[in-house]
Design a protein around this motif. Sequence first.
Motif, PDB file in Angstrom:
ATOM      1  N   ALA A   1       0.838  -1.204   0.000  1.00  0.00           N
ATOM      2  CA  ALA A   1       0.000   0.000   0.000  1.00  0.00           C
ATOM      3  C   ALA A   1       0.870   1.248   0.000  1.00  0.00           C
ATOM      4  CB  ALA A   1      -0.926  -0.005   1.205  1.00  0.00           C
ATOM      5  N   GLY A   2       0.463   2.247  -0.778  1.00  0.00           N
ATOM      6  CA  GLY A   2       1.200   3.500  -0.882  1.00  0.00           C
ATOM      7  C   GLY A   2       2.188   3.524  -2.031  1.00  0.00           C
TER       8      GLY A   2
ATOM      9  N   ASN B   1      -0.038   5.337  -5.787  1.00  0.00           N
ATOM     10  CA  ASN B   1      -0.631   5.362  -4.453  1.00  0.00           C
ATOM     11  C   ASN B   1      -1.660   4.243  -4.261  1.00  0.00           C
ATOM     12  OD1 ASN B   1      -0.962   6.292  -1.854  1.00  0.00           O
ATOM     13  ND2 ASN B   1      -2.518   7.788  -2.437  1.00  0.00           N
ATOM     14  N   VAL B   2      -1.221   3.011  -4.441  1.00  0.00           N
ATOM     15  CA  VAL B   2      -2.089   1.844  -4.305  1.00  0.00           C
ATOM     16  C   VAL B   2      -2.630   1.775  -2.878  1.00  0.00           C
ATOM     17  CG1 VAL B   2      -2.068  -0.680  -4.337  1.00  0.00           C
ATOM     18  CG2 VAL B   2      -0.892   0.594  -6.116  1.00  0.00           C
TER      19      VAL B   2
ATOM     20  N   VAL C   1      -3.230  -6.270  -2.083  1.00  0.00           N
ATOM     21  CA  VAL C   1      -2.491  -5.126  -1.555  1.00  0.00           C
ATOM     22  C   VAL C   1      -2.150  -5.426  -0.104  1.00  0.00           C
ATOM     23  CG1 VAL C   1      -2.552  -2.660  -1.037  1.00  0.00           C
ATOM     24  CG2 VAL C   1      -3.595  -3.527  -3.139  1.00  0.00           C
ATOM     25  N   ILE C   2      -0.893  -5.223   0.225  1.00  0.00           N
ATOM     26  CA  ILE C   2      -0.390  -5.510   1.566  1.00  0.00           C
ATOM     27  C   ILE C   2      -0.085  -4.194   2.264  1.00  0.00           C
ATOM     28  CG2 ILE C   2       1.498  -6.556   2.852  1.00  0.00           C
ATOM     29  CD1 ILE C   2       1.848  -8.456   0.461  1.00  0.00           C
ATOM     30  N   GLU C   3      -0.520  -4.098   3.489  1.00  0.00           N
ATOM     31  CA  GLU C   3      -0.212  -2.906   4.283  1.00  0.00           C
ATOM     32  C   GLU C   3       0.874  -3.284   5.279  1.00  0.00           C
ATOM     33  OE1 GLU C   3      -3.329  -1.126   6.852  1.00  0.00           O
ATOM     34  OE2 GLU C   3      -2.974   0.577   5.528  1.00  0.00           O
TER      35      GLU C   3
ATOM     36  N   PRO D   1       4.267  -7.455   6.944  1.00  0.00           N
ATOM     37  CA  PRO D   1       3.184  -7.287   5.985  1.00  0.00           C
ATOM     38  C   PRO D   1       1.882  -7.903   6.495  1.00  0.00           C
ATOM     39  CG  PRO D   1       4.622  -9.053   5.288  1.00  0.00           C
ATOM     40  CD  PRO D   1       5.234  -8.456   6.523  1.00  0.00           C
ATOM     41  N   LEU D   2       0.794  -7.181   6.322  1.00  0.00           N
ATOM     42  CA  LEU D   2      -0.527  -7.703   6.639  1.00  0.00           C
ATOM     43  C   LEU D   2      -1.443  -7.454   5.458  1.00  0.00           C
ATOM     44  CD1 LEU D   2      -1.270  -6.624  10.322  1.00  0.00           C
ATOM     45  CD2 LEU D   2      -0.638  -8.864   9.485  1.00  0.00           C
ATOM     46  N   SER D   3      -2.185  -8.438   5.083  1.00  0.00           N
ATOM     47  CA  SER D   3      -3.133  -8.256   3.991  1.00  0.00           C
ATOM     48  C   SER D   3      -4.447  -7.759   4.566  1.00  0.00           C
ATOM     49  CB  SER D   3      -3.347  -9.571   3.238  1.00  0.00           C
ATOM     50  OG  SER D   3      -4.003 -10.491   4.062  1.00  0.00           O
ATOM     51  N   ARG D   4      -5.357  -7.370   3.712  1.00  0.00           N
ATOM     52  CA  ARG D   4      -6.665  -6.881   4.122  1.00  0.00           C
ATOM     53  C   ARG D   4      -7.373  -7.926   4.985  1.00  0.00           C
ATOM     54  NH1 ARG D   4     -10.641  -5.007  -0.459  1.00  0.00           N
ATOM     55  NH2 ARG D   4     -10.619  -2.962   0.421  1.00  0.00           N
TER      56      ARG D   4
END
Length: 169
Positions: free
Chosen positions: A40-41, A103-104, A133-135, A150-153
């Motif tokens: 993400a980002g 900016n995903v 998308v991983i945050e 990393p954490l996914s949705r």
Amino acid sequence: MDFVNYCYLYLLILLYVTIKESDLTSLQVIKFEVPEKVVAGNSTKLICSTGPDFGRLATIKWYRNDSEFYRVQFKPPRMKTFPAVGIQINEEKSSKGIVILDNVTLETAGNFRCEVTREMDFTTHEKNGTMDVIEMLPPLPGDSNQSSTPLSRTTIFIIAITSVLMLTC
């Protein structure tokens, strides 16, 4: 040559030109790239190309979850974007077979499909792929050896539902 032979010759030439023009090859996407995971980002690149056949294409269309968000039309040459939540296209860096997403966000994730249409006979070919998308979570305070995790949705959703905080005073 009599008239009938001229007619046959004309038809043969017409048939040859038609076959030569269409090349009797099926339209295919030869290069297709949708990243499986994006942080993400960040920005990411989507690629969809048919090789040297670009001159004969009518359109290249991009969809996310069956909603069109980007289209390249070849005659007249034009790029068109459609509003979509989580999709921010960098139009300056995007081109015929490449779409740059800036900016995903978590909303960007989904099933991406590229559809190419040939000008001559309007045949289409498509390929699709899924992007997650991983945050990245920041490191815990005071732990200088820990890197971002990393954490996914899906993971974030599970943490939000199952987290219980117990304090003792």
